[in-house]
Design a protein around this motif. Structure first.
Motif, mmCIF file in Angstrom:
data_model
loop_
_atom_site.group_PDB
_atom_site.id
_atom_site.type_symbol
_atom_site.label_atom_id
_atom_site.label_comp_id
_atom_site.label_asym_id
_atom_site.label_seq_id
_atom_site.Cartn_x
_atom_site.Cartn_y
_atom_site.Cartn_z
ATOM 1 N N ASP A 75 0.838 -1.212 0.000
ATOM 2 C CA ASP A 75 0.000 0.000 0.000
ATOM 3 C C ASP A 75 0.866 1.253 0.000
ATOM 4 N N THR A 76 1.903 1.242 0.845
ATOM 5 C CA THR A 76 2.795 2.404 0.911
ATOM 6 C C THR A 76 3.545 2.589 -0.395
ATOM 7 N N THR A 77 4.004 1.482 -0.986
ATOM 8 C CA THR A 77 4.710 1.559 -2.270
ATOM 9 C C THR A 77 3.802 2.104 -3.356
ATOM 10 N N ASP A 78 2.568 1.605 -3.401
ATOM 11 C CA ASP A 78 1.629 2.048 -4.435
ATOM 12 C C ASP A 78 1.311 3.533 -4.296
ATOM 13 N N SER A 79 1.054 3.982 -3.071
ATOM 14 C CA SER A 79 0.748 5.408 -2.878
ATOM 15 C C SER A 79 1.963 6.280 -3.194
ATOM 16 N N SER A 80 3.171 5.779 -2.890
ATOM 17 C CA SER A 80 4.387 6.539 -3.196
ATOM 18 C C SER A 80 4.591 6.652 -4.704
ATOM 19 N N LEU A 81 4.407 5.541 -5.409
ATOM 20 C CA LEU A 81 4.551 5.574 -6.861
ATOM 21 C C LEU A 81 3.459 6.434 -7.502
ATOM 22 N N ASP A 82 2.300 6.468 -6.876
ATOM 23 C CA ASP A 82 1.234 7.353 -7.371
ATOM 24 C C ASP A 82 1.664 8.815 -7.259
ATOM 25 N N GLN A 83 2.314 9.164 -6.144
ATOM 26 C CA GLN A 83 2.820 10.529 -5.983
ATOM 27 C C GLN A 83 3.879 10.845 -7.039
ATOM 28 N N ASP A 329 4.597 0.589 -14.999
ATOM 29 C CA ASP A 329 4.942 -0.828 -14.920
ATOM 30 C C ASP A 329 5.145 -1.256 -13.466
ATOM 31 N N ALA A 330 5.811 -0.392 -12.711
ATOM 32 C CA ALA A 330 6.053 -0.705 -11.299
ATOM 33 C C ALA A 330 4.745 -0.768 -10.522
ATOM 34 N N ARG A 331 3.832 0.142 -10.803
ATOM 35 C CA ARG A 331 2.533 0.138 -10.122
ATOM 36 C C ARG A 331 1.713 -1.088 -10.505
ATOM 37 N N ALA A 332 1.811 -1.494 -11.770
ATOM 38 C CA ALA A 332 1.089 -2.697 -12.204
ATOM 39 C C ALA A 332 1.614 -3.923 -11.462
ATOM 40 N N ASP A 333 2.935 -3.981 -11.291
ATOM 41 C CA ASP A 333 3.537 -5.093 -10.562
ATOM 42 C C ASP A 333 3.080 -5.100 -9.110
ATOM 43 N N VAL A 334 3.044 -3.922 -8.489
ATOM 44 C CA VAL A 334 2.583 -3.813 -7.100
ATOM 45 C C VAL A 334 1.116 -4.216 -6.995
ATOM 46 N N GLY A 335 0.308 -3.764 -7.953
ATOM 47 C CA GLY A 335 -1.108 -4.111 -7.945
ATOM 48 C C GLY A 335 -1.342 -5.608 -8.040
ATOM 49 N N ALA A 336 -0.558 -6.280 -8.873
ATOM 50 C CA ALA A 336 -0.691 -7.735 -9.004
ATOM 51 C C ALA A 336 -0.362 -8.427 -7.690
ATOM 52 N N ARG A 337 0.664 -7.934 -7.011
ATOM 53 C CA ARG A 337 1.027 -8.550 -5.722
ATOM 54 C C ARG A 337 -0.001 -8.237 -4.639
ATOM 55 N N MET A 338 -0.637 -7.073 -4.715
ATOM 56 C CA MET A 338 -1.709 -6.750 -3.766
ATOM 57 C C MET A 338 -2.886 -7.706 -3.941
ATOM 58 N N ASN A 339 -3.194 -8.044 -5.187
ATOM 59 C CA ASN A 339 -4.247 -9.030 -5.440
ATOM 60 C C ASN A 339 -3.855 -10.391 -4.864
ATOM 61 N N ARG A 340 -2.593 -10.727 -4.998
ATOM 62 C CA ARG A 340 -2.103 -11.995 -4.442
ATOM 63 C C ARG A 340 -2.256 -11.999 -2.917
ATOM 64 N N VAL A 341 -1.959 -10.884 -2.282
ATOM 65 C CA VAL A 341 -2.106 -10.780 -0.831
ATOM 66 C C VAL A 341 -3.565 -11.001 -0.428
ATOM 67 N N GLU A 342 -4.486 -10.414 -1.185
ATOM 68 C CA GLU A 342 -5.903 -10.579 -0.878
ATOM 69 C C GLU A 342 -6.326 -12.045 -1.001
ATOM 70 N N LEU A 343 -5.862 -12.718 -2.059
ATOM 71 C CA LEU A 343 -6.192 -14.129 -2.246
ATOM 72 C C LEU A 343 -5.610 -14.985 -1.120
ATOM 73 N N MET A 344 -4.363 -14.692 -0.733
ATOM 74 C CA MET A 344 -3.730 -15.460 0.338
ATOM 75 C C MET A 344 -4.437 -15.205 1.668
ATOM 76 N N THR A 345 -4.904 -13.975 1.881
ATOM 77 C CA THR A 345 -5.630 -13.658 3.110
ATOM 78 C C THR A 345 -6.915 -14.466 3.197
ATOM 79 N N ASN A 346 -7.639 -14.540 2.095
ATOM 80 C CA ASN A 346 -8.872 -15.342 2.070
ATOM 81 C C ASN A 346 -8.577 -16.819 2.324
ATOM 82 N N ARG A 347 -7.495 -17.300 1.727
ATOM 83 C CA ARG A 347 -7.134 -18.706 1.909
ATOM 84 C C ARG A 347 -6.804 -19.001 3.363
#
Length: 401
Positions: A75-83, A329-347
């Motif tokens: 989350d921090t990485t994504d918001s930083s890259l957004d800035q 590209d960096a934000r897309a990579d972070v977003g993909a890993r955030m989705n992975r975190v959500e899936l792992m959390t549900n699991r």
């Protein structure tokens, strides 16, 4: 045939009553504690299963804590890259504005000032921390990506010299040795400016004594305030570096590309940092340095300025468009890993529910069943007492009464 005596009847009755009391005590403990057994020896198989379930739950809880930390990193990485993306967007607007031929040198200078400030803001973002960890420093999480150093403010010193000052003539002569001698005479702190340079091994290329070659691009030449078209070139080796430069521990080549990983499941490691963070911010800073230099050049044309916008450059990461694409590209990579975190959390949530259910079935008391057994045992106990009272032989005391 065995003769049954009164003593045998009494002994058997007392033994059976003790057994009945023991069973009622067991059921009472189960109802009071809510557990099927109080000691491993009561049910060794269930006890071993219970320990395994607890180990699984401890792992799940640790994985969930790791996922929470991973989510914070991402989350921090994504918001930083957004800035950073918004900053580059603003720089792109400024470059478009500066590329108009109607702009005067003074107007371009003002645009340059804003771009330089945005460049500093991006360096601030590059030093973003999560807790006590720098998230863009590779595996060197305790070291800031951009470190502060001091360089001689040659322009400020030159501007302070009077028209008849002999040192000014030495500058204008362009003699490297004499310029160095002039710089060596500067003792006033106001003639040093604090800048931040990338804290990586590349910063030391070509400038071993200081360890920070990036300062070369900060003060490349000076201009005469009375004649903006007049440039006085300063050799890079003439720049002195002071402050913490020599003592700051470098981010190693391996470390800056290193991955910070957290275990989020058995044998599954999730990368939580942007492992090419130092490279990304270095590329951004190089592009912004070129933009700033072009705007400072009074002879630069609108085509020279527009070229920095890019879009289809031949030199990788040489324009604003190139670094904007890299940030996306960096934000897309972070977003993909955030989705992975959500899936792992549900699991993990599902696994925690299932493990807790199995642990409960293995250990927890079934109150309905236990109460039924307790009532049945109480009835049997009362019946045993009633029968025992009839079996026990009356004593002399009973006859006397």
């Amino acid at each position: 045939m065995v003769r049954v005596t009164q003593s045998m009847l009494s002994t058997n009755m007392l033994r059976n009553l003790n057994t009945s009391y023991s069973k009622m005590s067991k059921y009472q403990d189960m109802l009071t504690s809510g557990r099927k057994f109080g000691r491993p020896s009561d049910d060794p198989v269930a006890a071993v299963k219970g320990m395994n379930y607890r180990v699984q739950l401890d792992k799940v809880n640790q994985f969930q804590r790791n996922l929470n930390e991973a989510e914070g990193w991402l989350d921090t990485t994504d918001s930083s890259l957004d800035q950073v993306g918004e900053a580059l967007k603003r720089i792109k607007e400024l470059i478009v504005q500066a590329s108009h031929d109607t702009n005067t040198p003074d107007e371009r200078a003002k645009i340059k000032v804003e771009i330089d400030q945005i460049r500093e803001q991006i360096k601030d973002v590059a030093n973003t921390q999560l807790g006590d960890k720098f998230i863009f420093s590779g595996t060197h999480t305790q070291k800031e990506l951009y470190t502060k150093v001091q360089v001689v403010d040659v322009q400020g010193y030159y501007n302070s010299l009077g028209a008849t000052d002999p040192h000014k003539a030495e500058f204008e002569s362009g003699d490297t040795a004499r310029i160095q001698a002039v710089i060596d005479t500067i003792n006033n702190p106001k003639f040093f400016k604090e800048i931040r340079v990338l804290n990586t091994p590349e910063s030391g290329v070509g400038n071993p004594p200081t360890g920070f070659a990036d300062v070369k691009s900060e003060v490349f030449s000076i201009s005469d305030p009375s004649d903006p078209t007049k440039k006085i070139k300063i050799e890079p080796l003439d720049l002195q570096v002071k402050g913490p430069a020599g003592s700051v521990p470098m981010i190693s080549e391996t470390g800056k590309k290193g991955k910070v990983e957290l275990e989020v499941f058995n044998g599954i490691q999730l990368t939580v940092n942007t492992d090419f963070g130092p490279e990304l911010f270095d590329q951004i800073d190089n592009v912004l340095t070129k933009v700033s230099n072009v705007l400072a050049d009074a002879n630069a044309t609108s085509e020279d300025i527009s070229e920095k916008l890019g879009g289809m450059s031949t030199n990788l990461n040489a324009t604003i468009a190139d670094v904007q694409a890299r940030v996306l590209d960096a934000r897309a990579d972070v977003g993909a890993r955030m989705n992975r975190v959500e899936l792992m959390t549900n699991r993990l949530d599902i696994q925690k529910v299932n493990t807790t259910k199995q642990k409960s079935l293995n250990e927890d008391t079934d109150y309905a069943e236990t109460i039924t057994h307790m009532v049945t045992q109480e009835s049997m106990h009362q019946a045993a007492l009633s029968v025992g009272a009839k079996i026990i032989q009356q004593t002399l005391v009973d006859f006397i009464r």
